[in-house]
Scaffold this motif. Structure first.
Motif, mmCIF file in Angstrom:
data_model
loop_
_atom_site.group_PDB
_atom_site.id
_atom_site.type_symbol
_atom_site.label_atom_id
_atom_site.label_comp_id
_atom_site.label_asym_id
_atom_site.label_seq_id
_atom_site.Cartn_x
_atom_site.Cartn_y
_atom_site.Cartn_z
ATOM 1 N N ASP A 35 4.015 33.732 -68.975
ATOM 2 C CA ASP A 35 2.227 34.392 -68.296
ATOM 3 C C ASP A 35 2.258 35.673 -68.679
ATOM 4 O OD1 ASP A 35 -0.681 34.511 -67.778
ATOM 5 O OD2 ASP A 35 -0.107 33.118 -65.997
ATOM 6 N N PRO A 36 1.415 35.838 -69.680
ATOM 7 C CA PRO A 36 0.877 37.469 -69.670
ATOM 8 C C PRO A 36 0.741 37.714 -68.938
ATOM 9 C CG PRO A 36 -0.607 36.591 -71.555
ATOM 10 C CD PRO A 36 0.411 35.179 -70.468
ATOM 11 N N SER A 37 -0.526 37.656 -68.134
ATOM 12 C CA SER A 37 -1.127 38.044 -66.820
ATOM 13 C C SER A 37 -0.455 38.287 -65.316
ATOM 14 C CB SER A 37 -2.447 36.917 -66.158
ATOM 15 O OG SER A 37 -2.353 35.935 -65.879
ATOM 16 N N LEU A 38 0.966 37.548 -65.962
ATOM 17 C CA LEU A 38 1.436 37.867 -64.372
ATOM 18 C C LEU A 38 2.922 38.841 -64.547
ATOM 19 C CD1 LEU A 38 2.372 34.320 -62.988
ATOM 20 C CD2 LEU A 38 1.367 36.001 -62.494
ATOM 21 N N SER A 39 3.328 39.508 -63.547
ATOM 22 C CA SER A 39 3.946 40.707 -63.974
ATOM 23 C C SER A 39 5.422 40.949 -63.371
ATOM 24 C CB SER A 39 2.974 42.236 -64.095
ATOM 25 O OG SER A 39 2.654 42.269 -63.415
ATOM 26 N N ALA A 40 5.349 39.746 -62.697
ATOM 27 C CA ALA A 40 6.411 39.580 -61.888
ATOM 28 C C ALA A 40 7.788 40.282 -62.779
ATOM 29 C CB ALA A 40 6.298 38.435 -60.818
ATOM 30 N N ARG A 41 9.114 40.512 -61.458
ATOM 31 C CA ARG A 41 10.198 40.499 -62.342
ATOM 32 C C ARG A 41 10.593 39.420 -61.713
ATOM 33 N NH1 ARG A 41 13.244 44.072 -58.573
ATOM 34 N NH2 ARG A 41 12.932 42.438 -56.742
ATOM 35 N N ILE A 42 11.555 39.299 -62.845
ATOM 36 C CA ILE A 42 12.129 37.414 -63.021
ATOM 37 C C ILE A 42 12.986 37.677 -61.601
ATOM 38 C CG2 ILE A 42 14.390 37.007 -64.152
ATOM 39 C CD1 ILE A 42 13.579 37.757 -66.624
ATOM 40 N N THR A 43 13.281 38.494 -61.312
ATOM 41 C CA THR A 43 14.590 38.168 -59.803
ATOM 42 C C THR A 43 13.169 37.473 -58.768
ATOM 43 O OG1 THR A 43 15.523 39.288 -59.586
ATOM 44 C CG2 THR A 43 15.700 39.323 -57.791
ATOM 45 N N ASP A 44 12.159 37.945 -58.417
ATOM 46 C CA ASP A 44 11.196 38.155 -57.542
ATOM 47 C C ASP A 44 10.687 36.502 -58.551
ATOM 48 O OD1 ASP A 44 11.007 39.728 -56.836
ATOM 49 O OD2 ASP A 44 9.544 40.872 -57.428
ATOM 50 N N ILE A 45 10.630 35.942 -59.363
ATOM 51 C CA ILE A 45 9.704 34.889 -60.472
ATOM 52 C C ILE A 45 11.064 33.572 -60.123
ATOM 53 C CG2 ILE A 45 9.477 33.666 -62.144
ATOM 54 C CD1 ILE A 45 7.978 35.392 -63.430
ATOM 55 N N ALA A 46 12.985 33.532 -59.922
ATOM 56 C CA ALA A 46 13.649 33.080 -59.852
ATOM 57 C C ALA A 46 13.248 32.759 -57.829
ATOM 58 C CB ALA A 46 14.804 33.891 -59.662
ATOM 59 N N TYR A 47 13.355 33.953 -57.108
ATOM 60 C CA TYR A 47 12.799 33.618 -55.269
ATOM 61 C C TYR A 47 11.991 32.782 -55.645
ATOM 62 C CZ TYR A 47 17.057 36.708 -54.647
ATOM 63 O OH TYR A 47 17.716 37.193 -54.501
ATOM 64 N N ASP A 48 10.776 32.770 -55.873
ATOM 65 C CA ASP A 48 9.308 32.185 -55.739
ATOM 66 C C ASP A 48 9.713 30.742 -56.040
ATOM 67 O OD1 ASP A 48 8.389 34.143 -54.577
ATOM 68 O OD2 ASP A 48 7.381 34.916 -56.658
ATOM 69 N N VAL A 49 9.783 30.086 -57.276
ATOM 70 C CA VAL A 49 10.352 28.719 -57.832
ATOM 71 C C VAL A 49 11.565 28.055 -56.390
ATOM 72 C CG1 VAL A 49 8.879 29.409 -59.547
ATOM 73 C CG2 VAL A 49 11.916 29.852 -59.066
ATOM 74 N N GLY A 50 12.262 29.108 -55.839
ATOM 75 C CA GLY A 50 13.362 28.370 -54.426
ATOM 76 C C GLY A 50 14.548 28.386 -55.131
ATOM 77 N N PHE A 51 15.114 29.956 -56.298
ATOM 78 C CA PHE A 51 15.971 29.543 -56.399
ATOM 79 C C PHE A 51 16.604 30.832 -55.599
ATOM 80 C CE2 PHE A 51 15.499 27.679 -60.177
ATOM 81 C CZ PHE A 51 16.545 27.148 -60.579
ATOM 82 N N ASP A 52 17.912 30.409 -54.547
ATOM 83 C CA ASP A 52 18.194 31.161 -53.562
ATOM 84 C C ASP A 52 20.106 32.394 -54.186
ATOM 85 O OD1 ASP A 52 16.682 30.195 -51.417
ATOM 86 O OD2 ASP A 52 18.262 28.579 -50.850
ATOM 87 N N ASP A 53 20.192 31.291 -55.342
ATOM 88 C CA ASP A 53 21.280 32.175 -56.334
ATOM 89 C C ASP A 53 21.207 32.685 -57.447
ATOM 90 O OD1 ASP A 53 24.119 32.850 -56.693
ATOM 91 O OD2 ASP A 53 24.463 31.018 -56.131
#
Length: 90
Positions: A35-53
């Protein structure tokens, strides 16, 4: 049916649920990365969707999409993702 049969069935259902949940989280990460409108870091996306590791996220993402999350984002934003690979499920 004995107790071991119930336990085995329950464990199988739990494993299926976790697998589907993990695939849904990866699909959501892929959607957000493309999504070009989202500029979140990959790390933040991983945490946001539920990955802890983050290592587990990276391995799982590469296994599902065939490229790293970074490569996926760059390809998606350039519009060069192959049609046969890497599209999040709808």
């Amino acid at each position: 049916m004995n107790v071991n049969d119930v336990d085995a069935g329950f464990l199988l259902d739990l494993a299926r649920h976790r697998l589907l949940q993990g695939l849904a989280r990866l699909d959501e990460a892929g959607r957000r990365l493309s999504d070009p409108s989202l500029s979140a870091r990959i790390t933040d996306i991983a945490y946001d969707v539920g990955f802890d590791d983050l290592s587990y996220f990276s391995r799982s993402f590469r296994r599902k999409f065939g490229v790293s999350a970074r490569e996926y984002r760059h390809s998606a934003l350039r519009g060069t993702l192959p049609l046969w690979r890497g599209r999040p499920s709808s």
